[in-house]
Design an enzyme around this catalytic site. Structure first.
Site, short mmCIF file in Angstrom:
data_model
loop_
_atom_site.label_atom_id
_atom_site.label_comp_id
_atom_site.label_asym_id
_atom_site.label_seq_id
_atom_site.Cartn_x
_atom_site.Cartn_y
_atom_site.Cartn_z
N TYR A 1 -1.46 -5.25 17.23
CA TYR A 1 -1.78 -4.83 16.43
C TYR A 1 -2.41 -3.23 16.62
CZ TYR A 1 -3.35 -2.94 11.61
OH TYR A 1 -3.46 -1.92 10.67
N ILE B 1 0.72 -1.37 -0.38
CA ILE B 1 -0.40 0.10 -0.28
C ILE B 1 0.73 1.02 -0.19
CG2 ILE B 1 -1.79 1.25 1.15
CD1 ILE B 1 -2.59 -1.29 2.21
N TYR C 1 2.16 -5.65 10.05
CA TYR C 1 0.83 -6.35 9.82
C TYR C 1 0.84 -7.87 9.26
CZ TYR C 1 -3.79 -6.49 8.79
OH TYR C 1 -5.63 -7.38 8.10
#
Length: 252
Positions: free
Chosen positions: A156, A18, A92
């Site tokens: 997370y 991303i 992540y």
């Protein structure tokens, strides 16, 4: 095509996934882009330069104060300014989902270091340059998980919840210097890392899709419009806010 013309943007964690999508999209809108990552971002930088924008890859551990400061100084020297920081670097997709009492303490500390300390350190590194020009945009990347309390990823979820409050505190402290600080919170995105983590993908996809008002998978490109809004002057009078982009899974 010119929303980011003459702007200089740093994207942490921009070497792949991303983050690379963010870097390419910002360049396509006219920005010069610096990629700060522990991974090699030279290919993405070369791609951006081939498209006509200036780009720079700087190997950076975002948890290291000295490296972050050197990175910011390097960008300032190369491009003459820093307009936008996208705090994207995070741990992540490589995580294995497990009950909170089975999370290794070293893994907990590593997630907190990259996901929370990293944005803090990088914001502190660029703040002097932004203050000097009375202008700046800091975009912290959180997640939809703090709004849900997603099980199996407590480190997370906790780290991304901290980003929401980090944004609010920074927005209060930096507003008088013309610096806006906002959060972009994606839902479950079918990024390279998520696709590769079969267990995570299989566990989360069905319940996430069921919770969405818009019943489809989320792709990296779904984040481009909201990112450009927060990075550009379209959001000039907006700070301390969180924009959730997840197809209506979370509404707040």
């Amino acid at each position: 095509m010119n929303r980011m013309k003459n702007k200089v943007v740093i994207v942490t964690g921009g070497a792949q996934g991303i983050g690379a999508t963010y870097a390419r999209a910002l360049a396509a809108e006219g920005a010069d882009v610096a990629i700060a990552d522990v991974l090699d971002g030279s290919a993405v930088a070369a791609e951006i330069e081939a498209g006509g924008q200036r780009a720079l890859y700087i190997k950076t551990d975002v948890t290291d104060q000295d490296q972050a400061r050197a990175m910011a100084e390097n960008v300032q020297e190369r491009f003459g300014r820093i307009d936008v920081l996208v705090n994207n670097a995070a741990i992540y997709a490589s995580l294995q989902m497990r009950p909170f009492d089975q999370i290794d303490l070293d893994e907990w500390d590593k997630v907190m270091a990259v996901n929370v300390r990293g944005p803090f350190v990088c914001a502190r590194a660029v703040a002097p340059m932004m203050k000097a020009r009375n202008y700046g945009r800091i975009i912290n990347i959180s997640s939809g998980t703090p709004f849900k309390g997603t099980p199996g990823l407590l480190h997370y979820v906790t780290s991304k919840g901290a980003i929401l409050t980090l944004t609010r505190g920074l927005a209060r402290e930096l507003g008088e210097f013309g610096i806006a600080v906002n959060t972009l919170a994606p839902g479950l995105v079918l990024s390279e890392g998520v696709i590769a983590n079969e267990a995570m993908r299989d566990t989360l996809t069905a319940p996430v899709l069921a919770s969405r008002a818009l019943k489809r998978d989320q792709m990296p490109d779904d984040l481009i419009g909201p990112l450009l809004f927060l990075a550009s002057d379209d959001s000039a009078f907006m700070t301390g806010e969180t924009v959730v982009v997840d197809g209506g899974s979370v509404m707040h």
